[in-house]
Each structure stands twice: as structure tokens, then as C-alpha cells.
Design an enzyme around this catalytic site. Structure first.
Site, PDB file in Angstrom:
ATOM      1  N   SER A   1      25.803  32.799  41.661  1.00 14.04           N
ATOM      2  CA  SER A   1      26.096  32.262  42.987  1.00 14.04           C
ATOM      3  C   SER A   1      25.722  33.331  43.995  1.00 14.04           C
ATOM      4  O   SER A   1      25.648  34.520  43.649  1.00 14.04           O
ATOM      5  CB  SER A   1      27.595  31.972  43.086  1.00 14.04           C
ATOM      6  OG  SER A   1      27.992  31.784  44.429  1.00 14.04           O
TER       7      SER A   1
ATOM      8  N   TYR B   1      36.852  34.705  43.174  1.00 14.12           N
ATOM      9  CA  TYR B   1      35.612  34.057  42.736  1.00 14.12           C
ATOM     10  C   TYR B   1      34.430  35.024  42.867  1.00 14.12           C
ATOM     11  O   TYR B   1      33.588  35.129  41.971  1.00 14.12           O
ATOM     12  CB  TYR B   1      35.386  32.805  43.589  1.00 14.12           C
ATOM     13  CG  TYR B   1      34.136  32.029  43.271  1.00 14.12           C
ATOM     14  CD1 TYR B   1      33.968  31.434  42.030  1.00 14.12           C
ATOM     15  CD2 TYR B   1      33.135  31.866  44.226  1.00 14.12           C
ATOM     16  CE1 TYR B   1      32.821  30.702  41.742  1.00 14.12           C
ATOM     17  CE2 TYR B   1      31.987  31.133  43.949  1.00 14.12           C
ATOM     18  CZ  TYR B   1      31.834  30.554  42.709  1.00 14.12           C
ATOM     19  OH  TYR B   1      30.703  29.832  42.427  1.00 14.12           O
TER      20      TYR B   1
HETATM   21  C1  8X3 Z   1      29.345  28.689  45.588  1.00 17.01           C
HETATM   22  C2  8X3 Z   1      29.050  29.397  46.861  1.00 17.01           C
HETATM   23  O1  8X3 Z   1      30.026  30.078  49.117  1.00 17.01           O
HETATM   24  O2  8X3 Z   1      31.452  28.735  47.697  1.00 17.01           O
HETATM   25  O3  8X3 Z   1      29.078  29.449  44.473  1.00 17.01           O
HETATM   26  O4  8X3 Z   1      31.042  31.025  47.160  1.00 17.01           O
HETATM   27  S1  8X3 Z   1      30.467  29.819  47.724  1.00 17.01           S
END
Ligand code: 8X3
Length: 258
Positions: free
Chosen positions: A143, A156
Site C-alpha cells: 500500500s 496499518y
Molecule cells: C490503503 C491506502 O490510504 O487507506 O492501503 O492507507 S490507505
């Protein structure tokens, strides 16, 4: 002379997290490109329905219910294959958007388990079959969160940074073997579940992520980049492909027409 990629026909492509979103779109596109796709995800009914849809369209697909965080189950899955052409490590996702001060450690742990350990499990288990194919490809769906942080994203972002490191390190370690490592790093992608899962099913919060953005990427847009990268000639390694919608200049700079 440029060596062409080996014919996709009869080559196996395993896709994790194939029950929806980018995984499902990738499975459809790789099948259309001639791969025999093996769909894995926890939700058996979904991948079986998708495998049936792909087969009805005249392509080859099989479904295998799998929790990639369960190493014993992943090892058992791997025994089914002597050779594999492509592994797409797509399964993963985000949970929560709390600041570091109040973030839930359980969510952080779960994100590390699915995005990082899950990818590690499947890659380790299938690497012998990818190598045995004489021409294997590992795709890691990271990502743009793997490269820069944003407020509320630390859990994340940390997991995606780790997934990026896994891809980079693996590429260093297996150079000289017939396996390439491709990392695809999407920015804002609007899928049916990503934001909804992140916000525990809260539709309003999920919709807000994409509010006013003319055209976030679709799952098909990302699947298209994966399929393109995978179908390059064997000696061509797309190390890293960053893809964002035109309306997004960075993780935090998004044009919204409100
Ligand atoms: C998804 C992009 O901006 O939600 O992997 O982190 S974000």
C-alpha cells in the site's frame, strides 16, 4: 531478443483474499489471461461462487478455504502443489483509525498477523513450488501506507511498512533463483469492504473516506496493474508499482469536490 513470458496456459496462480475486492478482481483477470487460478480466503461460500463464475466464463478456477494466519493450514494447502507460477499475496487490511495515544493493541496485533505474518506464511510455504516452476512470481500487495504515514493510520502503516520490508528483503535473498518479487502499492481504492472493515461496519465513516473524490481507484484498476506486472517477460521484474487515483497526490493530499 526479448524472451517472452511463458504461456500462462496451464500455469497456476494462487490468489489470497480472493473473496472480494482486489483479490477477486485479480483472480478474474488472471484467469482471463490464461492462468488456472486458485482462490483462497476464509469465506468458502464466496470463493466457491467466484470459482464457479470464472469456470462458467470458460476459464479454470478452484477454491480452497484458508486462513493465512493458520500456519498448519497453510502448510497443508501447500502440499497440493508441486509447481506454481504465481502467488498473489493480497489478503490483509486495516482495522481502526485511532491515534497512537488511544489505538487498540489488539487491532495492531491483528493487522500485523494478517498483513505480515499471513504473507510470510503463504510465501514461505509456496516458495519451493514457485522455484520448482522454473519461473515463479511472488506479488506482494502492500500500500502507499507502506511508504508514508498519516494521522490515525499508525497501526496499518506500521504493518504495511513491514510488508514492504518483507518484499524488499525477499528479493535480495532469492536473487539468482528463478523467482521474481513484485510489490504493488495502491493508494485510495474504493472497494466494497476495505473501509467498512476498517471502521467496524460503520457505513457513514467508511463513505467519508471517499467523500468528494471524483474517481477513487477500483479493484479492477489495481487488478489491471497486477496482471500487467505479472505478464511481463520473465526477466523483467517490476520491483515496485505505486498506483493512486489522479485526485490523490499523497496519502494526505486528496482533492475533494465537496
Ligand atoms: C490503503 C491506502 O490510504 O487507506 O492501503 O492507507 S490507505
Amino acid at each position: 531478443m526479448t524472451a517472452a513470458a511463458p504461456a500462462a496456459a496451464s500455469r497456476i496462480a494462487v490468489v489470497t483474499g480472493a473473496s472480494s475486492g482486489i483479490g477477486a478482481a485479480t483472480a478474474r483477470q488472471l484467469a482471463a489471461a490464461g492462468y488456472r487460478v486458485v482462490l483462497t480466503a476464509r469465506r468458502k461460500d464466496r470463493i466457491e461462487a467466484l470459482a464457479a463464475e470464472i469456470s462458467d466464463a470458460g476459464h479454470q478456477a478452484a477454491a480452497y478455504a484458508l486462513d493465512i494466519t493458520d500456519r498448519a493450514a497453510v502448510d497443508e494447502f501447500a502440499t497440493a502443489f508441486k509447481t506454481i507460477g504465481v502467488l498473489v499475496n493480497n489478503a490483509g487490511g486495516a482495522l481502526g483509525a485511532d491515534p497512537v495515544a488511544t489505538g487498540d493493541p489488539a487491532e495492531w496485533r491483528q493487522m500485523y498477523e494478517t498483513n505480515v505474518i499471513g504473507t510470510l506464511n503463504v510465501t514461505q510455504a509456496l516458495l519451493p513450488a514457485l522455484t520448482a516452476s522454473g519461473d515463479g512470481t511472488v506479488v506482494v500487495l502492500s500500500s502507499t501506507a507502506g511508504f508514508a504515514t498519516y494521522e490515525g493510520g499508525a497501526g496499518y502503516v506500521a504493518a504495511k511498512h513491514a510488508e514492504h520490508v518483507l518484499a524488499e528483503t525477499l528479493r535480495l535473498e532469492i536473487v539468482g533463483t528463478p523467482v521474481r518479487v513484485i510489490e504493488v502499492a495502491p493508494g485510495m481504492v474504493k472497494t466494497e469492504e476495505f473501509a467498512l472493515t476498517r471502521f467496524g461496519g460503520d457505513k457513514e465513516k467508511a463513505e467519508k473516506v471517499y467523500q468528494g473524490v471524483a474517481q477513487p481507484l477500483s479493484a479492477d484498476d489495481v487488478a489491471d496493474t497486477i496482471t500487467w506486472a505479472v505478464t511481463r517477460p520473465s526477466h523483467v521484474n517490476i520491483d515496485l508499482l505505486v498506483v493512486r487515483p489522479r485526485a490523490q497526490a499523497s496519502n494526505t493530499k486528496v482533492h475533494r469536490e465537496l
